[in-house]
Design an enzyme around this catalytic site. Structure first.
Site, PDB file in Angstrom:
ATOM      1  N   ASP A  15      55.018  -1.216  35.108  1.00  0.00           N
ATOM      2  CA  ASP A  15      54.104  -2.117  34.394  1.00  0.00           C
ATOM      3  C   ASP A  15      54.610  -3.553  34.493  1.00  0.00           C
ATOM      4  O   ASP A  15      55.689  -3.881  33.994  1.00  0.00           O
ATOM      5  CB  ASP A  15      54.005  -1.683  32.922  1.00  0.00           C
ATOM      6  N   GLU A  38      50.698   7.808  27.337  1.00  0.00           N
ATOM      7  CA  GLU A  38      52.019   7.227  27.020  1.00  0.00           C
ATOM      8  C   GLU A  38      52.141   7.113  25.495  1.00  0.00           C
ATOM      9  O   GLU A  38      52.640   6.107  24.988  1.00  0.00           O
ATOM     10  CB  GLU A  38      52.166   5.860  27.702  1.00  0.00           C
ATOM     11  N   LYS A  55      57.676   5.200  32.464  1.00  0.00           N
ATOM     12  CA  LYS A  55      57.151   3.863  32.665  1.00  0.00           C
ATOM     13  C   LYS A  55      58.344   2.930  32.756  1.00  0.00           C
ATOM     14  O   LYS A  55      59.314   3.074  31.999  1.00  0.00           O
ATOM     15  CB  LYS A  55      56.271   3.489  31.486  1.00  0.00           C
ATOM     16  N   ASP A  78      45.068  -2.795  32.722  1.00  0.00           N
ATOM     17  CA  ASP A  78      45.381  -2.738  31.291  1.00  0.00           C
ATOM     18  C   ASP A  78      44.837  -4.002  30.615  1.00  0.00           C
ATOM     19  O   ASP A  78      43.706  -4.017  30.113  1.00  0.00           O
ATOM     20  CB  ASP A  78      46.902  -2.572  31.099  1.00  0.00           C
ATOM     21  N   LYS A 134      43.118   1.823  25.420  1.00  0.00           N
ATOM     22  CA  LYS A 134      43.920   1.404  24.269  1.00  0.00           C
ATOM     23  C   LYS A 134      42.970   1.041  23.140  1.00  0.00           C
ATOM     24  O   LYS A 134      42.430  -0.070  23.120  1.00  0.00           O
ATOM     25  CB  LYS A 134      44.792   0.192  24.616  1.00  0.00           C
ATOM     26  N   GLU A 193      50.960  -0.955  37.085  1.00  0.00           N
ATOM     27  CA  GLU A 193      50.041  -1.351  36.010  1.00  0.00           C
ATOM     28  C   GLU A 193      49.987  -2.874  35.915  1.00  0.00           C
ATOM     29  O   GLU A 193      51.024  -3.533  35.862  1.00  0.00           O
ATOM     30  CB  GLU A 193      50.534  -0.730  34.698  1.00  0.00           C
ATOM     31  N   LYS A 228      59.366  -1.292  33.064  1.00  0.00           N
ATOM     32  CA  LYS A 228      58.810  -2.630  32.862  1.00  0.00           C
ATOM     33  C   LYS A 228      59.500  -3.597  33.816  1.00  0.00           C
ATOM     34  O   LYS A 228      60.722  -3.530  33.993  1.00  0.00           O
ATOM     35  CB  LYS A 228      59.066  -3.083  31.419  1.00  0.00           C
TER      36      LYS A 228
HETATM   37  C1  MUC Z   1      51.681  -2.162  27.847  1.00  0.00           C
HETATM   38  O1  MUC Z   1      51.451  -3.180  28.460  1.00  0.00           O
HETATM   39  O2  MUC Z   1      51.325  -1.100  28.345  1.00  0.00           O
HETATM   40  C2  MUC Z   1      52.796   0.091  25.949  1.00  0.00           C
HETATM   41  C3  MUC Z   1      53.709   0.923  26.480  1.00  0.00           C
HETATM   42  C4  MUC Z   1      54.713   0.157  27.035  1.00  0.00           C
HETATM   43  O3  MUC Z   1      55.695   0.558  27.654  1.00  0.00           O
HETATM   44  O4  MUC Z   1      54.412  -1.138  26.859  1.00  0.00           O
HETATM   45  C5  MUC Z   1      53.256  -1.251  26.054  1.00  0.00           C
HETATM   46  C6  MUC Z   1      52.289  -2.282  26.479  1.00  0.00           C
HETATM   47 MG    MG Z   2      50.516  -2.204  30.208  1.00  0.00          MG
END
Ligand code: MUC
Ligand code: MG
Length: 375
Positions: free
Chosen positions: A199, A328, A168, A250, A274, A225, A170
């Site tokens: 994400d 994850e 993943k 999400d 979640k 995401e 960000k």
């Molecule tokens: C999210 O937004 O998914 C969970 C795993 C990650 O990398 O960030 C968090 C929150």
């Molecule tokens: Mg997320």
């Protein structure tokens, strides 16, 4: 023995656990996890544990860790102590009727009730949920060293040492164009060897997303995401029709109704589950059912829980008939320390749900005391 269960005492404790490496999201950088640990005790002295986690403050979602504790202590606990519940469904339903929202608080209590019931009945939570459909759940890892070269190095190490096959990334750490170049570089380095989920945590508007999507698709990114603000279903549906990448919902999922809306409007091709966001394991399972009925893929999400909350999610994800995108559940790997004696750390790219009664993890009370002192 009378059927059902009741709780004699409920206590909460605030803890902060530092991350081994900070995670930057579109709303800021996180260096620690905020946690509320819940203990339920029955009249025989049997204890069940649960946790709620919050990422830094009311930034990722609307709840703060202080609000979680108050919701449990003041608005939930007094109404569920010394009350007989027929079972976990009635308990969970009662929590949802007592307060609006407050999903993390409800999730922590429901998790602890699952653990309590499991210990009372000497049964694992996965069996309380109906038993396993898979004996192992795949686990992704988030790369966030802050540089392209660092992330590639760390990804290679994660593949070799722990067998991760999904990463993943960000977005939202700096200037958009520089960040895009970093993401494209990482995706190209792992093309054909690992799946990449990007994400955005609601960080883009539709115009930005339409500009970047073709570049990301070309670079080999598999899933995006939550690219747009949580309520922009129309925008997300437009993105989906313009791309072959999976779009994972999400933050858009706050309850069953919003899941139905995401499905109805075509705003995603997959959903991240979640329990901490959904209000517990049972709520996440209902979301999974609605999503599956609409043909959406399922992804086992995390709210970066310790091994306690990770165990709870793992029991649920192991029991789901479909989990196309794996999970994850890397929270414990990210934490400098943990609140259980045996941490749940992925091996060969996955995790197996523990077998002992309840959640199957043993709380390390010495560590809880230390963390409480530092929080
Ligand atoms: C999210 O937004 O998914 C969970 C795993 C990650 O990398 O960030 C968090 C929150
Ligand atoms: Mg997320």
């Amino acid at each position: 023995m009378p059927s059902g269960f009741s709780i004699e005492n409920i206590s909460t404790q605030r803890l902060d656990i530092p991350f081994s490496q900070p995670i930057r999201m579109s709303f800021g950088e996180l260096d620690r996890l905020n946690l509320v640990l819940v203990r339920l005790t029955d009249v025989q002295g049997v204890v069940g544990y649960g946790e709620a986690t919050i990422m830094g403050g009311p930034y990722w979602g609307p709840e703060s860790i202080e609000a979680v504790q108050v919701a449990i202590d003041r608005y939930l606990a007094p109404h569920i102590t010394n009350v007989r519940f027929a079972g976990i469904e009635e308990f969970s339903h009662r929590l949802a009727r007592l307060v609006r929202g407050n999903a993390a608080a409800r999730s922590a209590l429901e998790m602890a009730a699952f653990d309590l019931l499991g210990h009372q009945q000497q049964m694992s939570v996965k069996n309380l949920l109906g038993g396993c459909c898979r004996d192992r759940v795949e686990v992704a890892w988030t790369l966030s060293t802050g540089s392209e070269a660092g992330d590639i190095l760390e990804g290679e190490h994660a593949m070799l040492s722990r067998g991760h096959r999904r990463f993943k990334l960000k977005f939202g750490q700096g200037k958009a164009d520089e960040e895009l170049a970093r993401i494209v570089g990482i995706a190209e380095a792992f093309r054909g060897r690992a799946t990449i989920i990007l994400d955005i945590n609601q960080g883009w508007d539709l115009t930005t997303a339409l500009r970047y999507f073709p570049v990301l698709e070309e670079a080999g990114i598999d899933c995006i995401e939550q690219p747009l603000p949580m309520t922009d279903h129309q925008g997300a549906a437009r993105l989906r029709s313009s791309s072959t990448m999976d779009i994972i919902a999400d933050e858009s999922l706050v309850d069953l109704r919003s899941t139905f809306e995401v499905a109805r409007t075509g705003a995603a091709s997959a959903v991240s589950l979640k329990p901490n966001r959904d209000g517990g394991l049972l709520a996440s399972r209902r979301i999974a059912c609605v999503a599956a009925a609409a043909g959406l893929k399922l992804y086992g999400g995390t709210s970066l829980e310790s091994s306690l909350g990770t165990a709870a999610s793992l029991h649920l994800y192991s029991s789901l008939p479909e989990l196309q995108l794996g999970s994850e559940l890397f929270g414990p790997l990210r934490l400098q320390t943990d609140i259980v004696k045996e941490r749940l750390l992925p091996r060969n790219g996955g995790l197996k749900a523990p077998c002992g009664p309840g959640l199957g993890v043993v709380i390390d009370e010495d560590m809880v005391r230390t963390l409480r002192f530092q929080s």
